[in-house]
Write an enzyme that holds these catalytic residues in place. Structure first.
Site, mmCIF file in Angstrom:
data_model
loop_
_atom_site.group_PDB
_atom_site.id
_atom_site.type_symbol
_atom_site.label_atom_id
_atom_site.label_comp_id
_atom_site.label_asym_id
_atom_site.label_seq_id
_atom_site.Cartn_x
_atom_site.Cartn_y
_atom_site.Cartn_z
ATOM 1 N N LYS A 159 32.361 -33.228 116.980
ATOM 2 C CA LYS A 159 32.342 -33.136 115.501
ATOM 3 C C LYS A 159 31.996 -34.835 115.103
ATOM 4 C CE LYS A 159 36.199 -32.705 112.176
ATOM 5 N NZ LYS A 159 37.388 -32.101 111.953
ATOM 6 N N LYS B 18 30.102 -29.739 114.898
ATOM 7 C CA LYS B 18 30.748 -29.543 113.613
ATOM 8 C C LYS B 18 30.387 -30.766 112.907
ATOM 9 C CE LYS B 18 35.076 -29.179 111.476
ATOM 10 N NZ LYS B 18 36.600 -28.908 111.695
ATOM 11 N N ASP C 213 41.203 -30.622 116.808
ATOM 12 C CA ASP C 213 40.351 -31.510 116.436
ATOM 13 C C ASP C 213 40.911 -32.884 116.576
ATOM 14 O OD1 ASP C 213 39.280 -29.229 115.377
ATOM 15 O OD2 ASP C 213 38.468 -30.238 113.385
#
Lengths: 297, 522
Positions: A197, A233, A134
């Site tokens: 995300k 996400k 991430d």
């Protein structure tokens, strides 16, 4: 590629009205049970604190594999999300459970470092065994209009990921407008993101429904254009089962069946898990359990 | 990470393609065409489904038979003629409604004229306001019951009757209540006076809301009312009569009589009526205008429409698609100001069509009482037949057609959301008002071209503009010949905003300050 801010205008009022419509769908009984289980399977159970220790990481790994002993067929979560130095511990604790290890990298959460260090950070996490990375984008450079810089950085991190799967954190709470969020989504997908995300969880506001809708629509346009499915996400600030289900409604009506899966949709959260479990129990028995029955990790 | 996982995560997972729409269509329509490489398709038939959530009908109070509301009480018609009102979603009879004949209309007009002369014009304006506030509050208190009845009688989704029709009806009473004692400020330097008795005839698409649009300004300005709801949707107007009783409005100030066109024509032609307010079709509007010619009666007519909804290439396309859907599929397209003619700039035509078709697949069509329902039942059999006829005309004219693949119940009157393209200004489905969930799409290249096409219609009620450029909005709004222009939104209503048409879409304005004027002389 030449990026322009006004290529995809976003109407704020329209986005927020659309979100209000999603929130009026009825989810109860069997529909609710199914949605809660789906949401559990989409969780990236997260611990990203300075005080994280190996013990703490092992605890959340245990929870990730078997979220609750109190009921049959509660699925495992999708992944555990930790800092790079805890990847090895998490990997060992999760074993062959199928739960992935996600690691934040690239000078998380600010991203204010050199590319060299960011790539080192990424390679370290991957070498430790992270299945997913991430990363954070350089919001300062983005807001200065240096879109190519942002693109190149993501592309370089993607390369450093190798086999690992890349989630690009836009930190939407710092991007100011839906139009910026849309552009950042496009840049991230073009540069090789497997997932986009919303947030690090360190900045308020974190994930919101309108922001997520803008990003889902960017994913849809990318799919129309290329046929490639990019995951989504939302992370941070989603604490209640009811909110989580509203996100699922939005996914269902924006991207359909294929995205209603942990392969393409995740929740970055920690406290959400227990609320999902509590509501699941309530659907089964008709009663709310005391919070003392759910493990706090 | 294993290779298996990588395959999935790289987005190479097999994509589920939906079953072709053709297998689910009753009528013959062409499938969306793909050139060469197959386009990626989104499958909205999800494994996870919403829970059905029908609104309870146990709490509503309906009589088996409704009489005429004249002079503050419900009275039987002189000739005992009754007609049925049915639920278009089930084809079941809900109640019997009295048909007002000539002597009944005379009684209602007499009651209204007496009440105007002896009571309503004599009480202080602030007292009139109190009654209007009271009616508004009772509508709010009974909003749930009114919403359910509106949905049962007319087929519109409960989401709309609950969130739009009933709250707006209350809002109109609240708004005009505020004007009642401030009329001198509405017409500065003059002393406005009421006209007398207003004859009001309203349509079936927004039954209670239209009653509110008509009654609230009439009462605020000191007029009294004889109102006739549409014959297929009388129930909420009759519930409003009960509310008016409960509010203790002086007898005769509002009279609500039911019946079809014949009753309406008796009202229009009654010599003691001073003003006619009509909302309905352009055909009937013309008949009314003819019969009013040469009389001293004032009138406002709010008639049909064929609104242009214009999408420029610089619009926020995803939100514009929502606006298209809201413009044409709101209330099953039974909206006089519906955005039924879509104009899309050529450069974004494919993109808009693709998104529109996908969006249509997510519309929930079915039981109007279910809270999930987006599109309910067609209001009546006659209307269903009219829409079906226009669909056939569109296909015959060579239009390409796409319908949502949703299933519809076997009982009741249903029509799937439908879009036609490859049509032109010459097509009948582009020229004529269909009043159903049927959209036509045309393309354009320049601003001048789209203005010319948008104005090339006998109607002029409303229009929509979608662009990110404010300057373009102002330019377009000035050039479109329509009474209401929405920019980056559609079908938004507010009691403070005037509403009405150009050309064959009508005469006069309702709503806002403008809505007071047709009920005043000065």
């Amino acid at each position: 590629m030449k990026y322009q801010l006004d290529k995809h205008p976003i109407d704020q009022v329209g986005v927020e009205e659309r979100v209000a419509r999603f929130n009026s769908r009825s989810i109860k009984k069997q529909s609710k049970v199914q949605a809660i289980k789906l949401a559990i399977s989409m969780l990236d159970l997260t611990t990203l604190e300075g005080k994280d220790s190996a013990g703490k990481v092992r605890q959340i790994c245990a929870k990730a594999v078997r979220p609750w002993e109190g009921m049959e067929d509660v699925p495992s979560v999708a992944a555990v999300c930790v800092y790079p130095n805890h990847v090895k511990t998490a990997k060992r604790a999760l074993g062959d459970s199928g739960v992935k290890v996600a690691s934040v990298a690239t000078a998380f959460p600010s991203g204010n470092s050199t590319l060299k260090i960011k790539l080192e950070d990424t390679r370290f996490a991957v070498n430790e065994g992270a299945d997913e990375i991430d990363m954070v984008i350089s919001r300062g450079r983005f807001l200065c209009g240096e879109y190519d810089f942002v693109f190149d950085e993501i592309a370089a991190v993607k390369e450093a990921c190798g086999e690992a799967h890349l989630k690009v954190i836009l930190e939407t709470g710092e991007l100011d407008s839906y139009q910026n969020i849309r552009l950042a989504s496009d840049i991230a997908m073009d540069a090789g993101a497997d997932f986009i995300k919303t947030s690090t969880g360190k900045i308020e506001p974190a994930a919101t429904l309108p922001v997520t809708l803008v990003m889902l629509e960017a994913i849809r346009d990318y799919f129309y254009r290329t046929g490639k499915m990019i995951g989504m996400k939302p992370a941070g600030g989603i604490r209640k089962e009811k909110e989580a289900l509203q996100y699922l409604v939005m996914v269902k009506e924006t991207l359909g069946e294929a995205w209603l899966s942990p392969h393409y949709f995740r929740f970055g959260a920690s406290t959400l898990a227990n609320d999902l479990l509590m509501q699941l129990q309530k659907e089964a028995t008709g009663y709310y359990q005391s919070l003392d029955y759910f493990s706090i990790d | 990470m294993s290779k298996k996982n990588k395959l999935i995560l790289n987005g190479k997972k097999k994509i589920n393609r939906p079953k072709t729409n053709a297998s689910l269509q009753k009528t013959s329509v062409s499938l969306p065409k793909t050139k060469g490489k197959q386009k990626p398709v989104i499958n909205f038939k999800t494994d996870w489904q919403y829970a059905s959530a029908p609104e309870s009908i146990s709490h509503i109070q309906l009589k088996k038979r409704y009489e005429l509301f004249i002079n503050g009480t419900f009275v039987a018609p002189d000739k005992p003629v009754y007609f049925d009102t049915i639920n278009p979603a089930t084809e079941q009879k809900i109640a019997e409604i009295a048909e007002a004949g000539e002597s009944d209309v005379n009684k209602a007009v007499k009651a209204a004229a007496d009440a105007q002369k002896y009571v309503w014009s004599k009480i202080p304006a602030s007292e009139r306001a109190k009654y209007l506030f009271r009616i508004a509050r009772i509508i709010q208190e009974k909003s749930r019951e009114l919403a359910v009845i509106e949905t049962m009688d007319g087929g519109k989704p409960i989401r709309e009757s609950r969130d739009i029709d009933i709250p707006l009806a209350a809002a109109h009473f609240f708004y005009y209540a505020g004007w009642a004692d401030k009329l001198n400020y509405a017409v500065p330097g003059k002393t406005p006076q009421p006209l007398g008795v207003a004859g009001q005839i309203i349509p079936w698409n927004f039954p209670l809301l239209m009653a509110a649009w008509k009654i609230a300004p009439a009462l605020a300005t000191g007029n009294t009312v004889v109102l006739k709801p549409a014959e297929t949707t009388s129930l909420t107007a009759l519930k409003l009569a009960e509310i008016i009783q409960e509010a203790d409005l002086p007898p005769g100030v509002v009279n609500i009589i039911t019946g079809a066109g014949k009753t309406g024509s008796l009202i229009v032609n009654h010599p003691d009526i001073n003003k006619i307010a009509f909302t309905g079709s352009t055909d009937v509007g013309k008949i009314i205008q003819r019969s009013l010619a040469g009389t001293a009666k004032k009138y406002t007519l709010e008639l049909g429409g064929k609104a242009a909804n214009i999408i420029f290439e610089d619009a926020s396309i995803d939100q514009a698609v929502e606006g298209i859907v809201n413009g044409i599929f709101f209330n099953q397209g039974h909206v006089c100001c519906a955005g039924s003619r879509l104009f899309v700039q050529e450069s974004v035509f494919d993109k808009v069509m693709r998104k529109l078709k996908d969006r249509m697949e997510t519309l929930v069509v079915g039981d109007p009482l279910d809270k999930n329902t987006d599109i309910g039942a067609i209001n009546s059999k006659a209307q269903w037949e009219k829409i079906t006829k226009y669909q056939a005309i569109g296909l015959k004219e060579g239009g390409e057609c796409y319908q949502s693949s949703c299933s519809v119940p076997s009982q009741g009157y249903w029509f799937r959301p439908t879009v036609f393209w490859n049509v032109s200004q010459a097509s009948r489905i582009v020229q004529e008002e269909i009043f159903g969930p049927v959209l036509t799409v045309q393309t354009f290249r320049t601003v001048a071209e789209v203005v010319e096409k948008a104005n090339n219609t006998p109607y002029g009620l409303s229009g929509g503009i979608w662009t990110d450029k404010g300057s373009k909005i102002f330019k377009m709004a000035g050039e479109l010949r329509a009474g209401v222009i929405w920019a980056n939104t559609f079908n938004k209503f507010d009691p403070t905003s005037p509403f009405g048409g150009y050309k064959e879409s009508g005469v006069g304005r309702e709503g806002g300050l403008h809505g007071l004027m047709p009920y005043l002389k000065y």
